[in-house]
Design a protein around this motif. Structure first.
Motif, PDB file in Angstrom:
ATOM      1  N   ALA A  98      -2.452  -4.611 -11.497  1.00 22.86           N
ATOM      2  CA  ALA A  98      -3.379  -3.497 -11.374  1.00 22.86           C
ATOM      3  C   ALA A  98      -4.472  -3.564 -12.444  1.00 22.86           C
ATOM      4  N   PRO A  99      -5.737  -3.407 -12.054  1.00 22.16           N
ATOM      5  CA  PRO A  99      -6.792  -3.330 -13.060  1.00 22.16           C
ATOM      6  C   PRO A  99      -6.678  -2.030 -13.850  1.00 22.16           C
ATOM      7  N   LEU A 100      -7.166  -2.058 -15.079  1.00 21.47           N
ATOM      8  CA  LEU A 100      -7.050  -0.912 -15.971  1.00 21.47           C
ATOM      9  C   LEU A 100      -8.389  -0.677 -16.653  1.00 21.47           C
ATOM     10  N   VAL A 101      -8.825   0.571 -16.672  1.00 26.77           N
ATOM     11  CA  VAL A 101     -10.029   0.958 -17.409  1.00 26.77           C
ATOM     12  C   VAL A 101      -9.586   1.742 -18.637  1.00 26.77           C
ATOM     13  N   VAL A 102      -9.870   1.210 -19.816  1.00 22.86           N
ATOM     14  CA  VAL A 102      -9.517   1.862 -21.071  1.00 22.86           C
ATOM     15  C   VAL A 102     -10.715   2.682 -21.533  1.00 22.86           C
ATOM     16  N   VAL A 103     -10.505   3.975 -21.732  1.00 19.59           N
ATOM     17  CA  VAL A 103     -11.552   4.893 -22.179  1.00 19.59           C
ATOM     18  C   VAL A 103     -11.231   5.289 -23.615  1.00 19.59           C
ATOM     19  N   LEU A 104     -12.056   4.838 -24.552  1.00 22.24           N
ATOM     20  CA  LEU A 104     -11.804   5.044 -25.977  1.00 22.24           C
ATOM     21  C   LEU A 104     -12.725   6.120 -26.538  1.00 22.24           C
ATOM     22  N   LYS A 105     -12.132   7.088 -27.191  1.00 25.42           N
ATOM     23  CA  LYS A 105     -12.924   8.111 -27.870  1.00 25.42           C
ATOM     24  C   LYS A 105     -13.384   7.571 -29.220  1.00 25.42           C
ATOM     25  N   VAL A 106     -14.704   7.637 -29.459  1.00 26.71           N
ATOM     26  CA  VAL A 106     -15.284   7.110 -30.698  1.00 26.71           C
ATOM     27  C   VAL A 106     -16.029   8.249 -31.378  1.00 26.71           C
ATOM     28  N   SER A 107     -15.300   8.998 -32.175  1.00 35.30           N
ATOM     29  CA  SER A 107     -15.887  10.160 -32.848  1.00 35.30           C
ATOM     30  C   SER A 107     -15.509  10.137 -34.318  1.00 35.30           C
ATOM     31  N   ARG A 108     -16.093  11.071 -35.078  1.00 36.14           N
ATOM     32  CA  ARG A 108     -15.787  11.145 -36.509  1.00 36.14           C
ATOM     33  C   ARG A 108     -14.320  11.465 -36.747  1.00 36.14           C
ATOM     34  N   SER A 109     -13.734  12.271 -35.873  1.00 34.13           N
ATOM     35  CA  SER A 109     -12.326  12.628 -36.062  1.00 34.13           C
ATOM     36  C   SER A 109     -11.408  11.418 -35.913  1.00 34.13           C
ATOM     37  N   MET A 110     -11.846  10.405 -35.178  1.00 30.79           N
ATOM     38  CA  MET A 110     -11.031   9.212 -34.998  1.00 30.79           C
ATOM     39  C   MET A 110     -11.004   8.339 -36.254  1.00 30.79           C
ATOM     40  N   GLU A 111     -11.826   8.666 -37.243  1.00 24.12           N
ATOM     41  CA  GLU A 111     -11.815   7.918 -38.499  1.00 24.12           C
ATOM     42  C   GLU A 111     -10.860   8.525 -39.517  1.00 24.12           C
ATOM     43  N   ALA A 112     -10.080   9.548 -39.114  1.00 25.71           N
ATOM     44  CA  ALA A 112      -9.110  10.164 -40.027  1.00 25.71           C
ATOM     45  C   ALA A 112      -8.068   9.130 -40.453  1.00 25.71           C
ATOM     46  N   PRO A 113      -7.700   9.111 -41.735  1.00 29.51           N
ATOM     47  CA  PRO A 113      -6.775   8.079 -42.257  1.00 29.51           C
ATOM     48  C   PRO A 113      -5.299   8.442 -42.128  1.00 29.51           C
ATOM     49  N   ASP A 114      -4.945   9.484 -41.351  1.00 34.53           N
ATOM     50  CA  ASP A 114      -3.537   9.860 -41.264  1.00 34.53           C
ATOM     51  C   ASP A 114      -2.714   8.833 -40.488  1.00 34.53           C
ATOM     52  N   LEU A 115      -3.380   7.964 -39.730  1.00 37.33           N
ATOM     53  CA  LEU A 115      -2.736   6.793 -39.141  1.00 37.33           C
ATOM     54  C   LEU A 115      -3.389   5.566 -39.771  1.00 37.33           C
ATOM     55  N   PRO A 116      -2.828   5.067 -40.869  1.00 34.88           N
ATOM     56  CA  PRO A 116      -3.505   3.994 -41.620  1.00 34.88           C
ATOM     57  C   PRO A 116      -3.775   2.759 -40.750  1.00 34.88           C
ATOM     58  N   PRO A 117      -4.922   2.095 -40.925  1.00 31.39           N
ATOM     59  CA  PRO A 117      -6.007   2.465 -41.854  1.00 31.39           C
ATOM     60  C   PRO A 117      -6.838   3.648 -41.344  1.00 31.39           C
ATOM     61  N   SER A 118      -6.901   3.845 -40.033  1.00 33.77           N
ATOM     62  CA  SER A 118      -7.545   5.023 -39.455  1.00 33.77           C
ATOM     63  C   SER A 118      -7.086   5.146 -38.014  1.00 33.77           C
ATOM     64  N   ARG A 119      -7.313   6.293 -37.433  1.00 37.87           N
ATOM     65  CA  ARG A 119      -6.929   6.492 -36.033  1.00 37.87           C
ATOM     66  C   ARG A 119      -7.660   5.506 -35.113  1.00 37.87           C
ATOM     67  N   LEU A 120      -8.946   5.307 -35.387  1.00 35.61           N
ATOM     68  CA  LEU A 120      -9.739   4.424 -34.532  1.00 35.61           C
ATOM     69  C   LEU A 120      -9.260   2.984 -34.642  1.00 35.61           C
ATOM     70  N   ASP A 121      -8.981   2.524 -35.857  1.00 31.72           N
ATOM     71  CA  ASP A 121      -8.519   1.156 -36.031  1.00 31.72           C
ATOM     72  C   ASP A 121      -7.150   0.946 -35.381  1.00 31.72           C
ATOM     73  N   ARG A 122      -6.272   1.924 -35.538  1.00 33.45           N
ATOM     74  CA  ARG A 122      -4.961   1.799 -34.912  1.00 33.45           C
ATOM     75  C   ARG A 122      -5.095   1.779 -33.386  1.00 33.45           C
ATOM     76  N   ALA A 123      -6.016   2.581 -32.884  1.00 35.64           N
ATOM     77  CA  ALA A 123      -6.249   2.588 -31.436  1.00 35.64           C
ATOM     78  C   ALA A 123      -6.777   1.241 -30.962  1.00 35.64           C
ATOM     79  N   LYS A 124      -7.675   0.632 -31.740  1.00 42.18           N
ATOM     80  CA  LYS A 124      -8.193  -0.687 -31.375  1.00 42.18           C
ATOM     81  C   LYS A 124      -7.082  -1.728 -31.368  1.00 42.18           C
ATOM     82  N   PHE A 125      -6.234  -1.704 -32.390  1.00 40.86           N
ATOM     83  CA  PHE A 125      -5.126  -2.664 -32.442  1.00 40.86           C
ATOM     84  C   PHE A 125      -4.220  -2.505 -31.214  1.00 40.86           C
TER      85      PHE A 125
END
Length: 513
Positions: A98-125
């Protein structure tokens, strides 16, 4: 559990008239069991207690008879012959994942470091891990903040998605915000380009309450399911996301637990979509009931249960067995197409090609085994859109671009709404143009490469004089060249500038990518 329920709901038989045989089987079972269940009559002229003591083998107390095992075996074989099925056969010429479309939120809140190194980086990984485990499947990427933009279309190349992901930061987004509904519409438009059913995965840390109602609404029949991967600490699940159905929300974990759950949900949606695709054949699963009947045959050898007529039946089967040198026991139980499918499942495509009698499957196995010329000749005999499409694919693999173009054009003539054929027709034409232009630019007319020390002729500047291409010391020892990975890393900064410029243009014009 979901897969079992989907299969149970779709269960039916392909040859229902074969079930008529259950009636005489039931009558035979009832008559023989009734006779065996009567037991022996007590002898006359002797005391009852003495008769019971002298009687050997009181069948009246027996609860299970030989006819029970025979009847159960015949019932299973009858169901097998009727063609039970609960799933479709995916088209091997199209994507089976099945094809998959990944929709990523890219906002300032995603740069929060509570998920090291940040929410956005963890989401990318996590997205990269997902793409890696979906090798061979198509994945698209959409980014959104105050606006939504397509970053990469459906592609099987993980390098494209990797370079795009590294370049995505809140700085490349034109506006801050939460345009989740616009991102959903963009994702559905991307999936509409593929005839293979797929799913949409939102990777985000929070959601507006107003958007949650729309995103959490029941999915219409045939629509792509929407899944959510929350990039936030597990003990701080936002209230808007908590209102969504539990089956579609997954919290980002340090291991692959979240990815396994997403795979199961996407696979379930894919199976459900295939069940509703009337263009696909039903998969005959009669062999499953045939194997279930085999252990019951072993009961015939239980002491006291051996069927006297089993020897006669075995003799009849042996007399009708194939006598050719190739025939063996498997030919008694499986048709050539069933044997070909077993070889296909074990990826023994050359063997499968020699077994299949179904024309479409024979062409597919010839293609998969690398026999492209034979596959093209075989597909040419099929006057169907799928046959013409397969012929075109075989010609492309054999570097025969003009016949491939003709085959794809034939497929579109037979079936105008054939997006895969339309796409491959454009690809074949582009390749042909490139090959012809390359040959026109070469002196010999051959599509050949030039090595480090090859002699070339510069007809334009020196009228045929011998010249020699020179390289620097770094180029000659290989240190002057970059690998694909090094090159992709070197353009990350430029990629971010490129994405920001493109997103700004799309926002200014209000157009879609």
């Amino acid at each position: 559990m979901d897969a079992f329920l989907d299969s149970l709901a779709a269960f039916h038989v392909l040859r229902p008239y074969g079930l008529i045989a259950l009636v005489p089987i039931a009558v035979l079972w009832w008559a023989i069991r009734r006779r065996n269940g009567r037991g022996r009559e007590a002898p006359t002229g002797i005391a009852p207690h003495l008769a019971r003591a002298l009687t050997v083998g009181d069948t009246a107390k027996r609860q299970v008879f030989a006819i029970d095992g025979v009847a159960a075996c015949l019932v299973l074989l009858t169901i097998a012959a009727s063609g039970p099925t609960w799933s479709r056969v995916p088209n091997p010429l199209l994507a089976q994942t099945a094809p998959l479309v990944v929709v990523l939120k890219v906002s300032r809140s995603m740069e929060a470091p509570d998920l090291p190194p940040s929410r956005l980086d963890r989401a990318k990984f996590k997205i990269l891990d997902l793409v890696e485990r979906r090798a061979g499947a198509r994945t698209a990427l959409i980014a959104y903040s105050g606006t939504a933009h397509r970053v990469a279309p459906l592609t099987e190349d993980p390098n494209i998605l990797g370079s795009m992901l590294e370049a995505i930061t809140p700085k490349v987004m034109p506006r801050e915000g939460d345009a989740a509904i616009d991102a959903l519409a963009l994702a559905r438009d991307e999936l509409a380009k593929s005839e293979t059913p797929g799913a949409i995965l939102f990777v985000l840390d929070d959601l507006n309450g107003a958007d949650a109602a729309a995103l959490g609404a029941p999915v219409e029949e045939g629509a792509a399911p929407v899944l959510f991967l929350v990039a936030a600490p597990q003990d701080t699940l936002p209230a808007a996301l908590a209102q969504l159905p539990d089956s579609s929300v997954f919290v980002l974990t340090a291991d692959d637990t979240d990815l396994n759950a997403i795979d199961r949900a996407a696979a379930s949606a894919y199976r459900a979509a295939l069940l509703g695709d009337e263009r696909l054949d039903w998969d005959d699963r009669g062999w499953v009931f045939g194997w279930l009947a085999m252990p019951l045959v072993l009961l015939w050898f239980r002491r006291g249960w051996t069927m006297r007529w089993a020897v006669v039946l075995g003799a009849l089967i042996a007399s009708g067995a194939p006598t050719s040198s190739r025939a063996d026991v498997i030919d008694w139980f499986f048709t050539p197409d069933q044997q070909g499918m077993m070889a296909w499942n074990y990826k023994e495509f050359a063997q499968a090609a020699s077994l299949f009698t179904d024309p479409m499957w024979r062409g597919i196995t010839l293609f998969k085994s690398g026999q492209y010329a034979d596959a093209a000749d075989h597909y040419a005999r099929l006057d169907t859109p799928e046959g013409a499409f397969g012929q075109g694919m075989a010609h492309i693999r054999n570097r025969e671009y003009r016949p491939a173009i003709a085959a794809f054009e034939k497929a579109l003539t037979l079936q105008p709404e054939f997006s895969e054929a339309e796409w491959n027709l454009a690809v074949a034409r582009a390749i042909l143009v490139y090959v012809e232009e390359t040959r026109e630019q070469s002196d010999t007319g051959e599509d050949t490469g030039i090595g480090a020390d090859d002699v070339v002729f510069d007809n334009e500047a020196q009228k045929g004089a011998d010249t020699q291409k020179e390289y620097s010391d770094e180029e000659q020892d290989g240190t002057g060249f970059q690998t694909a990975e090094q090159w992709m890393r070197s353009v990350d900064t430029d990629m971010g500038d490129f994405l920001r410029t493109r997103f700004l243009q799309e926002t200014a014009t209000g157009g879609q990518p």
